[in-house]
Motif scaffolding. Structure first.
Motif, mmCIF file in Angstrom:
data_model
loop_
_atom_site.group_PDB
_atom_site.id
_atom_site.type_symbol
_atom_site.label_atom_id
_atom_site.label_comp_id
_atom_site.label_asym_id
_atom_site.label_seq_id
_atom_site.Cartn_x
_atom_site.Cartn_y
_atom_site.Cartn_z
ATOM 1 N N ARG A 72 0.853 -1.110 0.134
ATOM 2 C CA ARG A 72 -0.003 -0.012 0.057
ATOM 3 C C ARG A 72 0.845 1.199 0.020
ATOM 4 O O ARG A 72 0.495 2.377 -0.285
ATOM 5 C CB ARG A 72 -1.080 -0.067 1.217
ATOM 6 C CG ARG A 72 -0.407 0.058 2.594
ATOM 7 C CD ARG A 72 -1.209 0.006 3.724
ATOM 8 N NE ARG A 72 -0.569 0.013 4.869
ATOM 9 C CZ ARG A 72 -0.292 1.066 5.664
ATOM 10 N NH1 ARG A 72 -0.189 2.325 5.057
ATOM 11 N NH2 ARG A 72 0.239 1.057 6.863
ATOM 12 N N SER A 77 1.786 1.872 -6.015
ATOM 13 C CA SER A 77 0.393 1.744 -5.393
ATOM 14 C C SER A 77 -0.310 2.761 -5.813
ATOM 15 O O SER A 77 -1.743 2.575 -6.071
ATOM 16 C CB SER A 77 0.631 1.818 -4.139
ATOM 17 O OG SER A 77 1.187 2.970 -3.306
ATOM 18 N N GLN A 81 -4.517 3.260 -6.903
ATOM 19 C CA GLN A 81 -5.019 4.314 -6.081
ATOM 20 C C GLN A 81 -5.756 5.393 -6.933
ATOM 21 O O GLN A 81 -6.797 5.956 -6.630
ATOM 22 C CB GLN A 81 -4.346 4.855 -4.771
ATOM 23 C CG GLN A 81 -3.978 4.012 -3.816
ATOM 24 C CD GLN A 81 -2.791 4.374 -2.888
ATOM 25 O OE1 GLN A 81 -2.153 5.621 -3.181
ATOM 26 N NE2 GLN A 81 -2.077 3.498 -2.049
#
Length: 253
Positions: A72, A77, A81
């Motif tokens: 994350r 990442s 997102q």
């Protein structure tokens, strides 16, 4: 905090295998694949840092890893997102002692993840190795820079890359917006020991100690990295290229 400097920026580009900068402005060198992340890259080396153009070749691998604590905060990442929108996602600051840096950050009460051993492999099977350290603070408005330490000693790495660098181009500044500028500025100063170069009611300009690259944080309706300003010693007038979600602003040197 120990000496840090800008190492590279990460620009996510769809179908990277077919991409070329307009006019072949930057030479794209073969990078490699990050097998554990399902990503691959091409690299453009400038005088004081490099551009990492990144794409995803195994989205299912990336989707899985971003659900982990490491994933994350990992450098790709933000692609997930941001629902795979193109543009600059984050940047890396280099260090020569990542374990010591971890201790220094934790001593300041900053949660970190890593160091994480990484490598990429090119089509010839040659491997390049490095370690990464991530800030794990969940309260950031802009994805923070992460830290990198290359396996090779800095002098040896610089010598190897010298022939690939386009020394007429120097990254001068990186511009980003934040919906909560004061929050972002305070975090970056705490995390990276940045100093305030100038500030008004709309923009705060920060820099690292002993590094000339400026970080311009402006108020904006959407948080994120917006543009990179580059000095071009071979031009007599400024120009701008908007490429796949990121504005490249060039200044005459």
């Amino acid at each position: 905090m120990q000496y840090l400097k800008l190492d590279h920026i990460i620009h996510y580009i769809h179908h990277l295998e077919n991409f070329k900068f307009p006019g072949h402005l930057f030479t794209l060198n073969q990078g490699g694949q990050h097998e554990r992340l399902g990503t691959y890259n091409r690299l453009a080396y400038l005088e004081n840092a490099y551009l990492e153009l990144l794409d995803v070749y195994k989205p299912e691998t990336l989707q899985k890893i971003v659900k982990t604590d490491e994933g994350r905060v990992s450098f790709p990442s933000k692609i997930v997102q941001d629902h795979y929108s193109q543009g600059m996602k984050t940047l890396a600051l280099s260090t020569t002692n990542i374990n010591q840096l971890k201790e220094e950050l934790e001593g300041k009460g900053i949660d970190v993840i890593g160091p994480v051993d990484m490598h990429r492999e090119n089509i010839k099977g040659d491997k390049t190795a490095w370690k990464l350290l991530y800030i794990a603070d969940p309260d950031y408005r802009v994805k923070p820079p992460f830290f990198i330490q290359w396996e090779e000693r800095e002098q040896k790495r610089d010598e190897k890359l010298q022939a690939l660098r386009q020394n007429e181009f120097t990254i001068k500044s990186i511009d980003l917006h934040s919906t909560e500028r004061r929050h972002t500025v305070n975090k970056w100063r705490h995390w990276f020991d940045m100093e305030v170069v100038s500030e008004d009611n709309k923009v705060t300009i920060l820099k690292l100690n002993n590094n000339d690259v400026l970080f311009k944080i402006s108020d904006g309706p959407n948080s994120g990295y917006k543009s990179v300003t580059i000095k071009d010693s071979k031009t007599t007038s400024p120009y701008t290229l908007i490429i796949r979600g990121l504005s490249y602003k060039f200044e005459a040197d």
